[in-house]
Design a protein around this motif. Sequence first.
Motif, PDB file in Angstrom:
ATOM      1  N   TRP A 113      -8.256  -9.268   0.792  1.00  0.00           N
ATOM      2  CA  TRP A 113      -9.154  -8.582  -0.146  1.00  0.00           C
ATOM      3  C   TRP A 113      -9.697  -7.300   0.471  1.00  0.00           C
ATOM      4  CZ3 TRP A 113     -10.599  -6.930  -4.475  1.00  0.00           C
ATOM      5  CH2 TRP A 113     -11.840  -6.288  -4.619  1.00  0.00           C
ATOM      6  N   ARG A 114     -10.137  -7.361   1.725  1.00  0.00           N
ATOM      7  CA  ARG A 114     -10.699  -6.186   2.379  1.00  0.00           C
ATOM      8  C   ARG A 114      -9.666  -5.057   2.446  1.00  0.00           C
ATOM      9  NH1 ARG A 114     -12.856  -8.841   6.054  1.00  0.00           N
ATOM     10  NH2 ARG A 114     -11.174  -8.761   7.594  1.00  0.00           N
ATOM     11  N   ARG A 115      -8.428  -5.409   2.772  1.00  0.00           N
ATOM     12  CA  ARG A 115      -7.365  -4.407   2.842  1.00  0.00           C
ATOM     13  C   ARG A 115      -7.150  -3.760   1.468  1.00  0.00           C
ATOM     14  NH1 ARG A 115      -4.056  -7.475   5.096  1.00  0.00           N
ATOM     15  NH2 ARG A 115      -2.897  -8.263   3.276  1.00  0.00           N
ATOM     16  N   LEU A 116      -7.090  -4.593   0.429  1.00  0.00           N
ATOM     17  CA  LEU A 116      -6.890  -4.071  -0.926  1.00  0.00           C
ATOM     18  C   LEU A 116      -8.055  -3.187  -1.347  1.00  0.00           C
ATOM     19  CD1 LEU A 116      -5.347  -3.994  -3.609  1.00  0.00           C
ATOM     20  CD2 LEU A 116      -6.529  -6.111  -4.253  1.00  0.00           C
ATOM     21  N   ARG A 117      -9.253  -3.610  -1.042  1.00  0.00           N
ATOM     22  CA  ARG A 117     -10.455  -2.838  -1.394  1.00  0.00           C
ATOM     23  C   ARG A 117     -10.369  -1.410  -0.852  1.00  0.00           C
ATOM     24  NH1 ARG A 117     -15.792  -4.034   2.068  1.00  0.00           N
ATOM     25  NH2 ARG A 117     -17.090  -2.260   1.439  1.00  0.00           N
ATOM     26  N   PHE A 118     -10.045  -1.260   0.428  1.00  0.00           N
ATOM     27  CA  PHE A 118      -9.981   0.073   1.023  1.00  0.00           C
ATOM     28  C   PHE A 118      -8.799   0.871   0.484  1.00  0.00           C
ATOM     29  CE2 PHE A 118     -12.477  -2.046   4.528  1.00  0.00           C
ATOM     30  CZ  PHE A 118     -13.655  -1.357   4.260  1.00  0.00           C
ATOM     31  N   GLN A 119      -7.691   0.203   0.206  1.00  0.00           N
ATOM     32  CA  GLN A 119      -6.525   0.907  -0.339  1.00  0.00           C
ATOM     33  C   GLN A 119      -6.806   1.444  -1.739  1.00  0.00           C
ATOM     34  OE1 GLN A 119      -3.664  -2.247   0.110  1.00  0.00           O
ATOM     35  NE2 GLN A 119      -3.023  -1.568   2.149  1.00  0.00           N
ATOM     36  N   LEU A 120      -7.552   0.702  -2.540  1.00  0.00           N
ATOM     37  CA  LEU A 120      -7.899   1.175  -3.884  1.00  0.00           C
ATOM     38  C   LEU A 120      -8.848   2.369  -3.813  1.00  0.00           C
ATOM     39  CD1 LEU A 120      -8.304  -2.174  -5.866  1.00  0.00           C
ATOM     40  CD2 LEU A 120      -6.369  -0.585  -5.903  1.00  0.00           C
ATOM     41  N   HIS A 121      -9.813   2.334  -2.904  1.00  0.00           N
ATOM     42  CA  HIS A 121     -10.681   3.499  -2.715  1.00  0.00           C
ATOM     43  C   HIS A 121      -9.844   4.731  -2.379  1.00  0.00           C
ATOM     44  CE1 HIS A 121     -14.712   1.931  -3.100  1.00  0.00           C
ATOM     45  NE2 HIS A 121     -14.557   1.020  -2.147  1.00  0.00           N
ATOM     46  N   GLU A 122      -8.881   4.579  -1.483  1.00  0.00           N
ATOM     47  CA  GLU A 122      -8.042   5.704  -1.072  1.00  0.00           C
ATOM     48  C   GLU A 122      -7.171   6.188  -2.226  1.00  0.00           C
ATOM     49  OE1 GLU A 122      -5.920   4.067   2.199  1.00  0.00           O
ATOM     50  OE2 GLU A 122      -7.594   4.287   3.631  1.00  0.00           O
ATOM     51  N   ALA A 123      -6.598   5.257  -2.984  1.00  0.00           N
ATOM     52  CA  ALA A 123      -5.729   5.626  -4.102  1.00  0.00           C
ATOM     53  C   ALA A 123      -6.503   6.337  -5.204  1.00  0.00           C
ATOM     54  CB  ALA A 123      -5.045   4.383  -4.662  1.00  0.00           C
ATOM     55  N   LEU A 124      -7.762   5.986  -5.373  1.00  0.00           N
ATOM     56  CA  LEU A 124      -8.591   6.625  -6.387  1.00  0.00           C
ATOM     57  C   LEU A 124      -8.819   8.099  -6.058  1.00  0.00           C
ATOM     58  CD1 LEU A 124     -10.299   6.199  -8.959  1.00  0.00           C
ATOM     59  CD2 LEU A 124     -12.167   5.411  -7.487  1.00  0.00           C
ATOM     60  N   ASP A 125      -8.959   8.406  -4.777  1.00  0.00           N
ATOM     61  CA  ASP A 125      -9.214   9.785  -4.352  1.00  0.00           C
ATOM     62  C   ASP A 125      -7.939  10.609  -4.210  1.00  0.00           C
ATOM     63  OD1 ASP A 125     -11.969   9.513  -4.272  1.00  0.00           O
ATOM     64  OD2 ASP A 125     -11.966   8.769  -2.206  1.00  0.00           O
ATOM     65  N   SER A 126      -6.809   9.959  -3.929  1.00  0.00           N
ATOM     66  CA  SER A 126      -5.537  10.686  -3.785  1.00  0.00           C
ATOM     67  C   SER A 126      -4.414   9.861  -4.395  1.00  0.00           C
ATOM     68  CB  SER A 126      -5.252  10.984  -2.313  1.00  0.00           C
ATOM     69  OG  SER A 126      -5.289   9.787  -1.551  1.00  0.00           O
ATOM     70  N   PRO A 127      -4.431   9.720  -5.726  1.00  0.00           N
ATOM     71  CA  PRO A 127      -3.476   8.811  -6.376  1.00  0.00           C
ATOM     72  C   PRO A 127      -2.009   9.186  -6.174  1.00  0.00           C
ATOM     73  CG  PRO A 127      -4.663  10.133  -8.008  1.00  0.00           C
ATOM     74  CD  PRO A 127      -5.355  10.331  -6.702  1.00  0.00           C
ATOM     75  N   ARG A 128      -1.693  10.484  -6.155  1.00  0.00           N
ATOM     76  CA  ARG A 128      -0.278  10.865  -6.022  1.00  0.00           C
ATOM     77  C   ARG A 128       0.313  10.416  -4.685  1.00  0.00           C
ATOM     78  NH1 ARG A 128       1.548  13.798 -10.096  1.00  0.00           N
ATOM     79  NH2 ARG A 128       0.023  14.843 -11.466  1.00  0.00           N
ATOM     80  N   GLU A 129      -0.524  10.289  -3.682  1.00  0.00           N
ATOM     81  CA  GLU A 129      -0.046   9.863  -2.371  1.00  0.00           C
ATOM     82  C   GLU A 129       0.182   8.359  -2.299  1.00  0.00           C
ATOM     83  OE1 GLU A 129      -2.699  11.306   0.627  1.00  0.00           O
ATOM     84  OE2 GLU A 129      -2.728  13.347  -0.201  1.00  0.00           O
ATOM     85  N   HIS A 130      -0.195   7.639  -3.348  1.00  0.00           N
ATOM     86  CA  HIS A 130      -0.079   6.178  -3.331  1.00  0.00           C
ATOM     87  C   HIS A 130       0.855   5.645  -4.419  1.00  0.00           C
ATOM     88  CE1 HIS A 130      -3.674   6.872  -0.923  1.00  0.00           C
ATOM     89  NE2 HIS A 130      -3.521   5.664  -0.435  1.00  0.00           N
ATOM     90  N   LEU A 131       1.612   6.529  -5.053  1.00  0.00           N
ATOM     91  CA  LEU A 131       2.495   6.106  -6.143  1.00  0.00           C
ATOM     92  C   LEU A 131       3.585   5.144  -5.680  1.00  0.00           C
ATOM     93  CD1 LEU A 131       2.887   9.483  -8.074  1.00  0.00           C
ATOM     94  CD2 LEU A 131       1.670   7.441  -8.856  1.00  0.00           C
ATOM     95  N   TYR A 132       3.942   5.212  -4.409  1.00  0.00           N
ATOM     96  CA  TYR A 132       5.013   4.352  -3.884  1.00  0.00           C
ATOM     97  C   TYR A 132       4.481   3.397  -2.818  1.00  0.00           C
ATOM     98  CZ  TYR A 132       7.599   7.867  -6.392  1.00  0.00           C
ATOM     99  OH  TYR A 132       8.053   8.713  -7.380  1.00  0.00           O
ATOM    100  N   HIS A 133       3.229   3.043  -2.945  1.00  0.00           N
ATOM    101  CA  HIS A 133       2.617   2.115  -1.992  1.00  0.00           C
ATOM    102  C   HIS A 133       3.343   0.769  -2.046  1.00  0.00           C
ATOM    103  CE1 HIS A 133      -0.432  -0.377  -0.047  1.00  0.00           C
ATOM    104  NE2 HIS A 133      -0.956   0.740   0.430  1.00  0.00           N
ATOM    105  N   PRO A 134       3.504   0.100  -0.909  1.00  0.00           N
ATOM    106  CA  PRO A 134       4.226  -1.186  -0.911  1.00  0.00           C
ATOM    107  C   PRO A 134       3.554  -2.292  -1.706  1.00  0.00           C
ATOM    108  CG  PRO A 134       3.296  -0.696   1.267  1.00  0.00           C
ATOM    109  CD  PRO A 134       3.190   0.553   0.467  1.00  0.00           C
ATOM    110  N   ASP A 135       2.230  -2.244  -1.865  1.00  0.00           N
ATOM    111  CA  ASP A 135       1.553  -3.246  -2.692  1.00  0.00           C
ATOM    112  C   ASP A 135       1.621  -2.768  -4.143  1.00  0.00           C
ATOM    113  OD1 ASP A 135      -0.218  -4.877  -4.127  1.00  0.00           O
ATOM    114  OD2 ASP A 135      -1.606  -5.073  -2.449  1.00  0.00           O
ATOM    115  N   PRO A 136       2.312  -3.517  -5.027  1.00  0.00           N
ATOM    116  CA  PRO A 136       2.437  -3.084  -6.428  1.00  0.00           C
ATOM    117  C   PRO A 136       1.091  -2.831  -7.100  1.00  0.00           C
ATOM    118  CG  PRO A 136       3.922  -4.910  -5.985  1.00  0.00           C
ATOM    119  CD  PRO A 136       3.043  -4.772  -4.769  1.00  0.00           C
ATOM    120  N   LEU A 137       0.053  -3.548  -6.691  1.00  0.00           N
ATOM    121  CA  LEU A 137      -1.247  -3.363  -7.318  1.00  0.00           C
ATOM    122  C   LEU A 137      -1.820  -1.986  -6.996  1.00  0.00           C
ATOM    123  CD1 LEU A 137      -2.918  -5.250  -9.146  1.00  0.00           C
ATOM    124  CD2 LEU A 137      -4.358  -5.717  -7.183  1.00  0.00           C
ATOM    125  N   VAL A 138      -1.611  -1.512  -5.789  1.00  0.00           N
ATOM    126  CA  VAL A 138      -2.078  -0.184  -5.393  1.00  0.00           C
ATOM    127  C   VAL A 138      -1.236   0.890  -6.071  1.00  0.00           C
ATOM    128  CG1 VAL A 138      -2.490   1.382  -3.457  1.00  0.00           C
ATOM    129  CG2 VAL A 138      -2.935  -1.072  -3.193  1.00  0.00           C
TER     130      VAL A 138
END
Length: 361
Positions: A114-139
């Motif tokens: 959960w902690r890992r996902l929480r921080f990844q979502l914060h990061e994706a919210l601020d720079s979504p284009r950089e997370h379009l191919y993130h290994p976690d499908p939810l991110v």
Amino acid sequence: MHAFSHGTSSTPTAVAVPPALSLPVIEAEFPRHLHPYWPRLQENTRSWLREKRLMPADKVQEYADGLCYTDLMAGYYIGAPDEVMQAIADYSAWFFVWDDRHDRDVVHGRPAAWRRLRFQLHEALDSPREHLYHPDPLVAGFADSVVRLYSFLGEKWNARFARHFHAVIEAYDREFRNRTSGTVPTVEEYLQLRRLTFAHWIWTDLLETSAGYELPAAVRNSSVYRRAALLSQEFAAWYNDLCSLPKEIAGDEVHNLGISLIHHEGLTLEGAVTDMRQRVEGCVTEFLEAEEELDEFADSLADGSVRGKELSDAVKSCLGNMRNWFSSVYWFHHESGRYTVDSWDDRSTPPYVNNEAAGES
């Protein structure tokens, strides 16, 4: 009372509302509408869930239509351009999947995941284009949704949406900690937290994308606009709690208005249900008053200029959809497979979640 479900086939079917959950005022005074794009919306969101690997293909096939996620949004953002409607529906479907992942991380004791996902979502919210191919499908799915939502209005709206959703992520973290420690929030603590975990201001922000108009702060922050918006969202959150109370008590949940009333106010289950119904019905009554006030306020914005007319029309669009939220939320709770707990093989495990793999990749 019955409604006609659009959720699972092209042939409407009657849906009965249990007497304890029936609200005659909604059935009588809040006509139900559905965005004309809905059939395509349902099909496209199914495909998006598969493509983004947010649900296994077999679960999408078996459960997606019956969960009625697209119905909920298509009954809300009436008048939205098709592209906007699709982006909102996909984002909403993502939100439900995220909520399920959060729940499974609690149930299976996965604080690190959960902690890992929480921080990844914060990061994706601020720079979504950089997370379009993130290994976690939810991110990756979240990033895709955010890129699309950010394309409709201006940078100020995008920054506001991000600010509001950062707060939602942190509220989910507080809920995670409460649930893992068995902490029942007080009624006031719960009401404040619920405004965030239900994402009141996110759904309200999206009214502007539906209207195709970014409202000025003076309008959004006016007491008359905020009152109507908040009442429509409070109704939805508290009605959800009313419908969910029996299963959440059975599941030892700690986040429900009824549970806080029982735990901290000493109410019986019957007394808590009565209190919740009064709050829900009060939201409807107060909204009908707030609706008139906001409609008059919108009229006053039409000052004879082109800009004034556009602003007035946009506010009226947002107000009309605040009203639509009442009927859409109400019928969703009686049509969606998300709430048919008694039909599940295991009442503690929703059949539409990937229970083993969630959060483990």
